[in-house]
Motif scaffolding. Structure first.
Motif, PDB file in Angstrom:
ATOM      1  N   LEU A  33       0.773  -1.073   0.005  1.00  0.00           N
ATOM      2  CA  LEU A  33      -0.101  -0.124  -0.068  1.00  0.00           C
ATOM      3  C   LEU A  33       0.938   1.269  -0.157  1.00  0.00           C
ATOM      4  O   LEU A  33       0.237   2.340  -0.217  1.00  0.00           O
ATOM      5  N   GLY A  40       3.329   2.735  -4.223  1.00  0.00           N
ATOM      6  CA  GLY A  40       2.042   2.324  -3.592  1.00  0.00           C
ATOM      7  C   GLY A  40       1.109   3.581  -3.451  1.00  0.00           C
ATOM      8  O   GLY A  40       1.599   4.616  -3.455  1.00  0.00           O
ATOM      9  N   THR A  41      -0.082   3.381  -3.194  1.00  0.00           N
ATOM     10  CA  THR A  41      -0.934   4.495  -2.988  1.00  0.00           C
ATOM     11  C   THR A  41      -0.673   5.207  -2.005  1.00  0.00           C
ATOM     12  O   THR A  41      -0.991   6.633  -2.173  1.00  0.00           O
ATOM     13  N   PHE A  42      -0.375   5.011  -0.871  1.00  0.00           N
ATOM     14  CA  PHE A  42      -0.112   5.874   0.169  1.00  0.00           C
ATOM     15  C   PHE A  42       1.273   6.538   0.210  1.00  0.00           C
ATOM     16  O   PHE A  42       1.622   7.245   1.393  1.00  0.00           O
ATOM     17  N   GLN A  45       1.763  11.975  -2.109  1.00  0.00           N
ATOM     18  CA  GLN A  45       0.425  12.921  -2.059  1.00  0.00           C
ATOM     19  C   GLN A  45       0.658  14.071  -2.700  1.00  0.00           C
ATOM     20  O   GLN A  45       1.497  14.310  -3.339  1.00  0.00           O
TER      21      GLN A  45
END
Length: 159
Positions: A33, A40-42, A45
């Protein structure tokens, strides 16, 4: 064949092994993640400064290269990028593409001035950065592009 075994010990050992499996699966899911940085997605930002997107890592690794990307939808001939002083407390800038025309440093941050070709559509400015020390949820402050200010952001740098 009759072997003496301690059934209570064996059951406790099996429980410990299963807890270890669960812990390793949790670490693998966290890495996939992006909670360990580098994808990963996290792990990243995106901040908005008007019509400009500032993409920065939310989780980075100490002494590993990462990228700060500024995506400009409609670049003007003179584009000014302001990077807050809190960013310099954690990261060093190794290279910038395209090269800025000028750079000035102040107590609140650094200002980069770029001469871009207007009307080319979407243009990006890439800063190759490297974390200088591990930190937990360090506040970077807002970024600015052509007078438009983004929200403040935080970053975690893992060892």
């Amino acid at each position: 064949m009759d072997i003496e075994t301690d059934r209570v010990f064996q059951e406790r050992f099996w429980i410990a092994v299963r807890i270890g499996w669960a812990a390793m699966i949790a670490v693998m899911v966290a890495a996939i993640l992006g909670f360990t940085g580098s994808g990963g997605t996290f792990s990243a930002q995106a901040l908005q400064a008007g019509k400009v997107t500032v993409e920065i890592p939310s989780v980075s690794r100490w002494a590993a290269s990462d990228t700060l990307t500024i995506v400009i939808d409609q670049p003007s001939e003179r584009t000014t990028v302001w990077i807050p002083a809190g960013f310099g407390d954690v990261f060093s800038i190794e290279s910038v593409t395209p090269q800025p025309q000028s750079v000035s440093a102040g107590p609140d941050g650094d200002e980069f001035v770029f001469e871009l070709k207007p009307g080319r559509g979407e243009t990006s400015i890439d800063f190759v950065i490297r974390a200088s020390r591990p930190v937990w949820r360090h506040r970077l402050g807002p970024f600015g592009v052509n007078g438009q200010i983004s929200d403040a952001s935080t970053v975690t740098v893992l060892p």
